[in-house]
Structures are given as structure tokens and as C-alpha cells.
Design an enzyme around this catalytic site. Structure first.
Site, mmCIF file in Angstrom:
data_model
loop_
_atom_site.group_PDB
_atom_site.id
_atom_site.type_symbol
_atom_site.label_atom_id
_atom_site.label_comp_id
_atom_site.label_asym_id
_atom_site.label_seq_id
_atom_site.Cartn_x
_atom_site.Cartn_y
_atom_site.Cartn_z
ATOM 1 N N ASP B 218 -43.348 -27.668 -0.064
ATOM 2 C CA ASP B 218 -43.718 -26.879 1.048
ATOM 3 C C ASP B 218 -44.379 -24.810 0.915
ATOM 4 O OD1 ASP B 218 -42.830 -28.846 3.167
ATOM 5 O OD2 ASP B 218 -40.970 -27.718 4.048
ATOM 6 N N CYS B 542 5.556 6.002 -7.244
ATOM 7 C CA CYS B 542 6.873 6.471 -7.124
ATOM 8 C C CYS B 542 7.615 5.019 -7.736
ATOM 9 C CB CYS B 542 7.466 7.422 -5.818
ATOM 10 S SG CYS B 542 9.531 7.475 -6.770
ATOM 11 N N CYS B 545 11.176 4.725 -5.094
ATOM 12 C CA CYS B 545 11.704 4.218 -4.136
ATOM 13 C C CYS B 545 10.198 3.448 -3.920
ATOM 14 C CB CYS B 545 11.198 5.536 -2.693
ATOM 15 S SG CYS B 545 9.400 6.064 -2.962
ATOM 16 N N CYS B 560 7.045 12.469 -5.916
ATOM 17 C CA CYS B 560 7.659 11.783 -5.009
ATOM 18 C C CYS B 560 7.732 12.589 -3.840
ATOM 19 C CB CYS B 560 8.448 10.381 -5.314
ATOM 20 S SG CYS B 560 8.580 9.622 -3.770
ATOM 21 N N CYS B 563 11.452 11.420 -3.555
ATOM 22 C CA CYS B 563 12.568 11.642 -4.160
ATOM 23 C C CYS B 563 12.090 12.912 -5.125
ATOM 24 C CB CYS B 563 12.265 10.132 -5.177
ATOM 25 S SG CYS B 563 12.458 9.108 -4.157
#
Lengths: 372, 598
Positions: B218, B542, B545, B560, B563
Site C-alpha cells: 500500500d 541502614c 533497621c 541512620c 539507629c
């Protein structure tokens, strides 16, 4: 019997392949040496065809089934106005299978007969016996006599009046049944309102007279040398009680019923066969192993689990993968309440955080041992 | 009893519904009651609906009595001579308008030949079953139905002269064709809607042939010299506007050149083409992201006291810029006021769009394609008369789509071009194929529309005869220059740090869920990681934690906040995941990261 040489390969190759090799060897009259070379070649290409460690078979299976299924969508629902038994075809049926619906839209049974009972006459008789007939099917008219508060039934065949009365008496208490001028007259005990009378009428219409409950219609069919009974509606337990029925081959298309009656392995086979049949009916060629994997996954736990949030996908080990799929909050809250740990062993959770996924080339780690 | 409703209100009932309905209709046709009243009898609902309200769609039909239309040749002749008018036909009960409700009571014939005694009405013309766009298609009954539908759809997308007053309009976006033409092969619809005043395409010479594979699937091969002569040139107009808004507290926007020091000031160079008033002059060449209207606005979301500080720090640059990727010349500038009385500036930018590879063209028969190659005229094939086609259309587009209408249009177009007269071929009433073939022969051409052609590059004769003729082509509003887009690095969104979306924001191309699955299925783990690296960040975590720690760059120290003194590890993670962790924390869920040594 297998010969000495191929026997030693039994652990490495499936029996069917070894037997095929042997057949070819016999046909071509191969020498021992050539035969060994042939079997080595077969073994090589067999191993090549196996999946490698780290190959994601699940995703490949999913893609292999779902890609052709997208083509299916456009071609379904073309049965409008067609006569005969209409069974759910195509995509709706495929969804039904993978969703493990309690009850298929059109429950269907294929009843095989034992060899010695296999005749057209016998099949026809059984077919007539098992089809469920309700009062509605055997009467000409049912009417309510509101002034007397009774229900009148006029049967199609006055000779069967006895069976009708028996069926009604079995199902309903608190009524008196009389026969008057070839009509059955039912009078409820005590005073009932018109509304209640109407409810009673409904119940009477639905009362089963003969046959097995659930089986709506029956067609007998010749397949090869055998007569087979196809039914719409399914009740495996009751049908298997019939003496002539071959209980080793008779099946239903209800997965849960199959699991209940024949056990989980039968259900697995049914899932595989039905899914493959549905795909092939639409002219889609899907390798059986992909469908087998789906069947395995759905049945490993011993009960049937749908593919979806209440089944396979909901049983994923990773919290994050589950939360990413559906019902995010439910999974996160539940995990936090129970102090759950996500070990990041799956694929989705590793894609989420941007780590290398543990499959394909990312599957392997190097472990080195250092001398002291 | 049949109930009667007037405009939905119950007004009474009758025992003779048929008679009542017929009476009303008879009186309407005789002009005793308004011809705008419609009446319908619904036997199933047992009700009569009389409608006289406004807003009903009605259409004219010829009244039929005993299988004979009331409109006769006599009327048509009189109409031609101008002795009677349309209104006279309605007054005399020859033509009446029906609405949707009354149509339910009628039996309408499409053609005069179809009439039987049961018919109540006759269509004015069979082609009336087509909508506006579809009635522009010549020979539609020779095409497959879906092609007519596609063709009608694409007529709606074509670029033409949509309004003759476009110079004084300020449409957000509009396209105008530079040299539009009236089609050689027309339908009645072209006459009726005054098509000559707003044409939407051009007649081109089409050869149905292959060209080096550049027109496969086409695609369309187009003649470079035709483009240079102005074929399918279009202008795109886009309007930009800026308002000088007033805010609470007496502050307002200022349209003008922003002063240096204003927040978001982009540097002197950016504003150098702006005159003193801060609005570009007409006929200025502008490029992507250039400032059209300079403007500054007071900062919003200030504290209560800050509002009253009107210093330069509290002013932000909010200039209107040319869309990213666009360019052009400023066409017109409008200065006006809004309803609120604030100053409103509208700038219209014009951009000349010369056809290029990738622009979409279509005939009226649902045959669309993009330009695949632009060939210099000398390399194009030519006929023995020296005719060079403008467009080469691939023959594979014909058999499967069965657009015979297009072939007929090409032949009819050829006749029209030779005779200098337009050909009328509306739906169901066309100029016949036989007639066209005879005319072609009369002009000394083969009657099948084919001609002997020669290769422009070698001069050699083609073995096959090539079908060539004139066809009406449209340029559709899908131009590559408005769509082309690529990005390597670029802007990211503020929230997620992921690439922006969309061409106007210079966005990235998304590797979606299913594409991701493909990478997984191939086991390409590292390629997958790389693709999803766009928002990766390194964050300190950290190890005690498992929460995000703080990296104090001034003191060059990581710690942190929970902590205090603990071991901090840098972790590479997608920013979106970090965001999710933040969201979990906001929901009081503690997502602890357990780190493993690499």
C-alpha cells in the site's frame, strides 16, 4: 520386549521413543553398531528438545496459549440461530476451563457403554431412562382453582397418572391428592393464600417424574463401531450406577465433578483435553506441553485451583508479586499484620526493584571456595 | 380504546385509530393543518402519537398512492422552468416530511421501479441512503461495502479548504491545502453542498504498476517534480494564546519581555526576537520551543504574608512557547479582551508541509497508503504521449479489496481530462462503463484504459500494458512531520524519576508489561535490567533497621536517623520502589530491607 542395548537407555529416554527406535531398526535391519549410533543421535536431539535450566516455562506457556487465543475472540459468537445442541465453544469455554468454574455453562456428558451392551436398542433405552422428566413435560395443563384453593393437573397420558401422583407425593408433604375425571387435584392442607398456592404450583411443575436429575436432553450417536450417548446436563455419580455404562471411559466436562468422582488426576487430564480440544476446534495449534503445564499447575495442590487471583496467582509466595497483580492493599496489609518476609526469589519482585531476575542468564551465581 | 398522546401528553382516546390517523394525514397534505405535524399509530402498544415539538429529525419523501408516485414528469418540468418551487410541492401534498415516529407507519420504496401498491412513500433518490461523506464517492456500488465505509471515513480526515474565511479564524489547529481541485469525477452531492468552494483533494495521474518494490504493501510512489509544482502542499495553522490574568490581592500577569532575575528566566537569547511588547511579530521564523509570547506571573501557593511582597523574587516566567518539535512562521497576531476584560493574545503560526516520505494519501475508495518513494520525473515511466504519472499505485491493492469503483473512476477521470468536462457518477445512477469505454476509444485510446509505457531510466518499453488514468486523491491529516519522534536521553517526571510520556514532552517509548514478558521468556535477564534502569538510584540503607538512611554530604557522613551509629550500605534500587517504601511507611507499614552481602 526391549532388547538388551535399548534397555540400558531406559533411564535417559522415554520408553515410547526407545520402542520407536527399535521398530525402525528392525525394519531397516540395522546392525548392532548402527543401532547404537542411531540411538545416540536420537538421544542428542531428544536432549536438545528439553528445556534448559533457567528457562521460564510458565511465561512461554502463557504466551503460547494466549497469543492464539486473541485470534479466537474475533471468531466466537457465530452460532446465533443455529439449531441443535449448543455447547459453549471457543474463548468463553477456554476462560471457563482456566477459571475452573463450579459449573460449566453447558454441562455435557459422554457416556460409553460396555462392549456387551453396545447396541442401538440398548443405547436408546438407556437414553430414554436417564433423561430427566419433570411434571411440566408430562402434563397438558395445570390450573389453579382459586375459589377452592386447589391445583388441577391434566396429564398428557391418562395412564401415567399414577407416576405423577407418586412423584408429587414424594416431594411434597402437607397436601392431599385426589383423582377426579382423569385430573389430579391437589389440595394443600390448612389455609393458604393465593401467593403460597402459586409457589406450590411452581414446585409441582419442577418435580421430577423420572430420569436422573440434571440431565436435560440426550442424543445417541454412532462413533466407529460404538453407540455413544451424549447428554446436556451432567450427573456422573448417578449415571455410573447404571449397569450398562462403561465407567472406565464415561466422562463429563465438569472439572469439579470429575475430580470428585474420579480423583484429581482425572481432573488434570480433563483440563488438558478440554483446553486442547477447544483450541483445536478453532484451528489453533498449541503444543500439548503448554496446556499440560497449565493442567499441572491447576491441580498440584490436590484440589482444583483457578488461574487467577483466588487460585494460582493468589498463591504466589512473593508479597510484592501478589500486590502487583490484583487486590494490592489486601495483600500488603495482610503481609504487614503477619510480619511476612519477601525473599525476592521470583521474577516480578526483582523487576520491581531493578535487580537482575533469577531466571535465564541471571539464574546462576558463582560460588568460589578460597583456600584457608 | 386507543390512547392518544400529543407531544407525550395524554389528550384522549378513540375507537377508530386508523381513521383518525388517516384523517390527520389527509388534512396535513391538504394544508389544513401544519405540515410540521407528524402522527404515528402503534398497534402493538395501542396508542397514537402526535408530535409537533421542535428538535425532531425529519426528512422529505415523495408520497405514493396506489403504487404511483404523486410527483410526475410534469412537476419536474415545471420545476426546471422555475414555474413552481419546492414549497409548492409540499403545499400540494406531493412531498411530505416524516419523522422517526411516523416512518414506522410507512413503507418506503427506494426506486420507482420497485413500487408496489403497498408502498406509501418513495425516496427522492436512491443515493439518499448514503451519508454526507459517502455520497462524495463516485461509483460506490461497484466497491465492496466496507471499502465505501473506509472511504467515507477518510474523506473526513482529508485536508482541503475547510472554510474560505480561514484567514480570520483562530482554530487551535487547522490545515489548508495550497492548490486544491474539484474532482473530475463527481456526484450530485458535490453540486448540492457547493463543493467548489471547499474542495479537499487534487486530481492526479495514477498508473497501476510496481516500482522497484517501493510501493509494496500500500505504499505510494510519487513524482518529485509534481511535488515541486505544488502537489499536495498544505499549510498547518496552530493557534497559541496567552491571557493576562488578574489574581486575588491585586496582582496580575504581565505580558512583555521578562526581566532578568525572574524565576525561570531562560536567558537573554531566548527573548531576543521579541519586540518591546513581548509578542512576536508576524512573519517571524520560529522554531521548536521558541518563545511566542513573553509573560510573567506572580507565584501562587505563597504564605499569607508573602502574598503582599511583590518583589521580583516572587514572579515566575510563564511564557508561551512553540510546541516541541514544531516550527514555522508567525502568520497573524490577534490582540483582544476576554469576557472578564483581561488582555488576550492569540498568535497563529503557519507551517508549510510539503509532501514527504511517510505522508498519508488516499483515494475516495478506501485505498489509502503512505508515500514510499519520491522519484524524479525523468526516472518515472511515461506513455507514448509523454504523460508521466504523479502516483504509482501497486496492483496488489486491487484484487483482495475489490474496489472496482476506483478503476472506473480512473477511466472516467481519463475521459474527463481528455474532454475537459466533469463526469457525474453518483451512487446507483452512474455514467456507464460502456459509455466511458466508447469515449476513450473515440479519443484514440484503448478502451480498457491501458497504455504502452516506457521505463524512464532505460527508455525500454514495458512488456505489460499499464492501466493509467486520472483519479482524485486526498492528503490525510496524518503527516510524518507531526508524528516523528525518537529519544535517547531526555526529561524525566518529577515524582517517579521515570521518563516522560508522549511526543510533546519528548517522552520515552515504554517497554510495556507484555514486552517485558518477552525479555523474560528469552532469559535475557541483563537486557531486562538495563531496560528498566531508567529510574535507578543509589540510596543508603541502614543494615540494622532496614530503613533508608541519610547521606549528609556537607559533613560527608552517612547515618541512620533511627539507629544513629550503625553500618550503612549503599543499595542500588529503582526509584519507584523507594517511593513505594515511602508510601508503605505513610500507611504505618514498616518495610524492613534485609541486606545480603554481594
Amino acid at each position: 520386549m526391549l532388547e538388551e542395548l535399548p534397555k540400558s537407555y531406559l533411564g535417559e529416554l522415554p520408553r515410547s521413543i526407545i520402542e520407536e527406535v527399535e521398530e525402525v531398526a528392525k525394519e531397516r535391519r540395522l546392525s548392532e553398531e548402527k543401532k547404537e549410533r542411531l540411538i545416540e543421535e536420537v538421544k542428542k536431539s531428544y536432549l536438545k528438545g528439553k528445556f534448559e535450566p533457567g528457562e521460564t516455562v510458565g511465561i512461554i506457556a502463557a504466551q503460547s496459549i494466549s497469543e492464539p487465543a486473541t485470534q479466537m475472540t474475533m471468531r466466537t459468537y457465530h452460532f446465533a440461530g443455529s439449531a441443535g445442541i449448543k455447547v459453549t465453544y471457543g474463548l468463553p469455554r477456554l476462560i471457563e476451563i482456566f477459571d475452573a468454574k463450579r459449573e460449566p455453562e453447558t454441562p455435557v456428558m459422554t457416556i460409553f457403554l460396555k462392549k456387551r451392551f453396545n447396541s442401538r436398542k440398548r443405547a436408546k433405552k438407556i437414553a430414554e431412562e436417564i433423561v430427566e422428566k419433570k411434571i411440566f413435560d408430562v402434563i397438558r395443563r395445570i390450573s389453579m382453582n382459586l375459589s377452592e384453593g386447589s391445583i388441577e393437573i391434566e396429564p398428557l397420558n391418562p395412564k401415567r397418572i399414577g407416576t405423577i401422583i407418586k412423584a408429587i407425593k414424594e416431594k411434597m408433604r402437607d397436601i392431599t391428592v385426589r383423582v377426579k375425571a382423569k385430573k389430579v387435584i391437589i389440595i394443600p392442607k390448612g389455609k393458604v393464600s393465593i401467593g403460597e398456592l402459586r409457589k406450590i404450583r411452581e414446585r409441582i411443575i419442577e418435580t421430577r417424574v423420572s430420569g436422573i436429575s440434571g440431565i436435560a436432553s440426550v442424543v445417541i450417536r454412532m462413533e466407529g463401531e460404538e453407540w455413544i450417548i451424549n447428554t446436556i446436563g451432567s450427573n456422573l455419580e448417578e449415571v455410573l450406577k447404571i449397569e450398562e455404562v462403561d465407567e472406565t471411559r464415561t466422562i463429563t466436562n465438569n472439572i469439579h465433578e470429575m475430580a470428585r468422582v474420579f480423583g484429581i488426576e482425572a481432573a488434570r487430564n480433563l483440563i488438558i483435553n478440554e483446553a486442547l480440544k477447544t483450541l483445536q476446534e478453532q484451528g489453533l495449534d498449541v503444543d500439548i506441553r503448554h496446556v499440560m503445564l497449565v493442567g499441572d499447575i491447576m491441580t498440584v495442590s490436590g484440589s482444583i485451583k483457578p488461574i487467577g487471583r483466588y487460585g494460582v496467582a493468589g498463591a504466589k509466595t512473593s508479597i510484592l508479586a501478589r500486590a502487583a497483580f490484583e487486590e494490592t492493599i489486601k495483600h500488603l496489609v495482610r503481609a504487614s499484620v503477619r510480619n511476612e518476609v519477601d525473599n525476592f526469589q521470583g521474577i516480578f519482585e526483582n523487576v520491581m526493584v531493578g535487580q537482575v531476575i533469577p531466571s535465564g542468564t541471571g539464574m546462576f551465581d558463582l560460588v568460589a571456595k578460597f583456600e584457608e | 380504546m386507543t390512547e392518544i398522546f400529543l407531544d407525550g401528553r395524554y389528550i384522549g382516546s378513540t375507537n377508530e385509530p386508523e381513521k383518525l390517523v388517516n384523517d390527520i394525514r389527509e388534512k396535513r397534505r391538504n394544508g389544513l393543518i401544519s405540515n410540521q405535524i407528524n402522527v404515528a399509530f402503534h398497534p402493538n402498544q395501542d396508542e397514537i402519537k402526535i408530535l409537533s415539538d421542535s428538535g425532531r429529525a425529519r426528512r422529505p419523501l415523495i408520497i405514493v398512492k396506489e403504487g404511483k408516485p404523486k410527483l410526475t414528469q410534469e412537476h419536474i418540468d415545471k420545476l426546471r422552468r422555475g414555474e413552481i418551487k419546492w414549497d409548492d410541492l409540499i403545499k400540494n401534498g406531493i412531498i411530505e416530511y416524516l419523522d422517526a415516529e411516523e416512518e414506522e407507519n410507512s413503507y418506503i420504496a427506494l426506486k420507482v421501479e420497485d413500487l408496489i401498491s403497498e408502498h406509501t412513500h418513495l425516496e427522492l433518490d436512491p443515493s439518499i441512503i448514503l451519508g454526507l461523506s459517502a455520497s462524495f464517492i463516485p461509483y460506490p456500488e461497484f466497491n465492496r461495502g466496507d471499502r465505501v465505509n473506509y472511504g467515507a471515513k477518510m474523506i473526513g480526515q482529508s485536508i482541503g479548504l475547510f472554510a474560505t474565511n480561514y484567514q480570520s479564524r483562530v482554530d487551535t489547529k487547522s490545515n489548508i491545502m495550497v492548490y486544491p481541485q474539484v474532482p473530475l469525477v463527481q456526484t450530485h452531492a458535490h453540486k448540492i453542498i457547493n463543493y467548489e468552494r471547499h474542495p479537499n483533494g487534487t486530481n492526479v495521474v495514477v498508473a497501476i504498476a510496481c516500482f522497484e518494490g517501493y510501493n509494496m504493501q500500500d505504499a505510494i510512489v510519487i513524482n518529485a517534480n509534481s511535488i515541486q509544482r505544488g502537489l499536495f502542499w498544505t499549510y498547518m495553522f496552530r493557534t497559541y494564546e496567552a491571557e493576562q490574568r488578574r489574581y486575588m490581592g491585586g496582582q496580575e500577569d504581565i505580558i512583555g519581555i521578562p526581566e532578568p532575575g525572574v524565576r525561570g528566566y531562560a536567558g537573554e537569547d531566548t527573548y531576543k526576537h521579541l519586540p518591546e511588547d513581548g509578542i512576536v511579530n508576524p512573519e517571524t521564523r520560529v522554531n521548536s520551543d521558541d518563545v511566542l509570547i513573553g509573560r510573567v506571573s506572580p507565584l501562587r501557593f505563597l504564605g499569607t504574608m508573602d502574598q503582599f511582597i511583590t518583589g521580583i523574587e516572587n514572579i515566575r516566567e510563564t511564557s508561551v512557547r512553540l510546541r516541541h518539535g514544531d516550527s514555522g512562521i508567525v502568520d497573524r497576531v490577534f490582540l483582544t479582551e476576554t469576557v472578564d476584560g483581561t488582555k488576550l493574545v492569540k498568535v497563529v503560526v503557519r507551517d508549510l508541509k510539503i509532501s514527504e516520505i511517510g505522508d498519508k494519501l488516499a483515494s475516495r475508495h478506501g485505498q489509502k497508503g503512505v508515500i514510499g518513494l519520491i522519484v524524479p520525473q525523468e526516472d518515472m515511466p511515461f506513455t507514448q504521449d509523454g504523460i508521466v504519472p504523479d502516483i504509482i499505485f501497486n496492483p496488489h491493492g486491487i484484487p483482495s479489496r475489490m474496489t472496482m469503483g476506483q478503476l472506473l473512476e480512473i477511466m472516467a477521470g481519463k475521459v474527463a481530462a481528455l474532454s475537459g468536462k466533469q463526469i457525474y457518477s453518483p451512487a446507483f445512477n452512474p455514467t456507464s462503463e460502456k459509455e466511458i469505454r466508447n469515449l476513450l476509444e473515440a479519443y484514440g485510446f484503448r478502451n480498457d484504459g491501458k497504455e504502452t509505457m516506457y521505463d524512464g531510466r532505460t527508455g525500454k518499453k514495458f512488456e505489460a500494458q499499464i492501466f493509467i488514468g486520472n483519479c482524485f486523491y486526498q492528503k490525510l491529516d496524518h503527516l510524518v512531520s507531526n508524528k516523528i519522534h525518537a529519544r535517547s536521553r531526555g526529561p524525566v517526571t518529577l515524582l517517579t524519576k521515570q521518563p516522560t510520556e508522549g511526543r510533546s514532552k519528548e517522552g520515552g517509548l515504554r517497554l510495556g508489561e507484555m514486552e517485558k514478558d518477552c525479555l523474560i521468556a528469552h532469559g535475557a535477564a541483563l537486557a531486562l535490567k538495563e531496560r528498566f534502569d531508567s529510574d535507578k538510584t543509589t540510596i543508603p540503607v541502614c543494615s540494622e533497621c532496614g530503613l533508608v538512611a541519610i547521606n549528609d554530604r556537607i559533613k560527608n557522613r552517612k547515618y541512620c536517623p533511627v539507629c544513629k551509629e550503625s553500618k550503612i550500605t549503599d543499595v542500588e534500587i529503582s526509584y519507584a520502589f523507594k517511593l513505594m517504601l515511602d508510601e508503605l511507611k505513610s500507611m504505618l507499614i514498616y518495610p524492613k530491607m534485609v541486606l545480603r552481602e554481594e
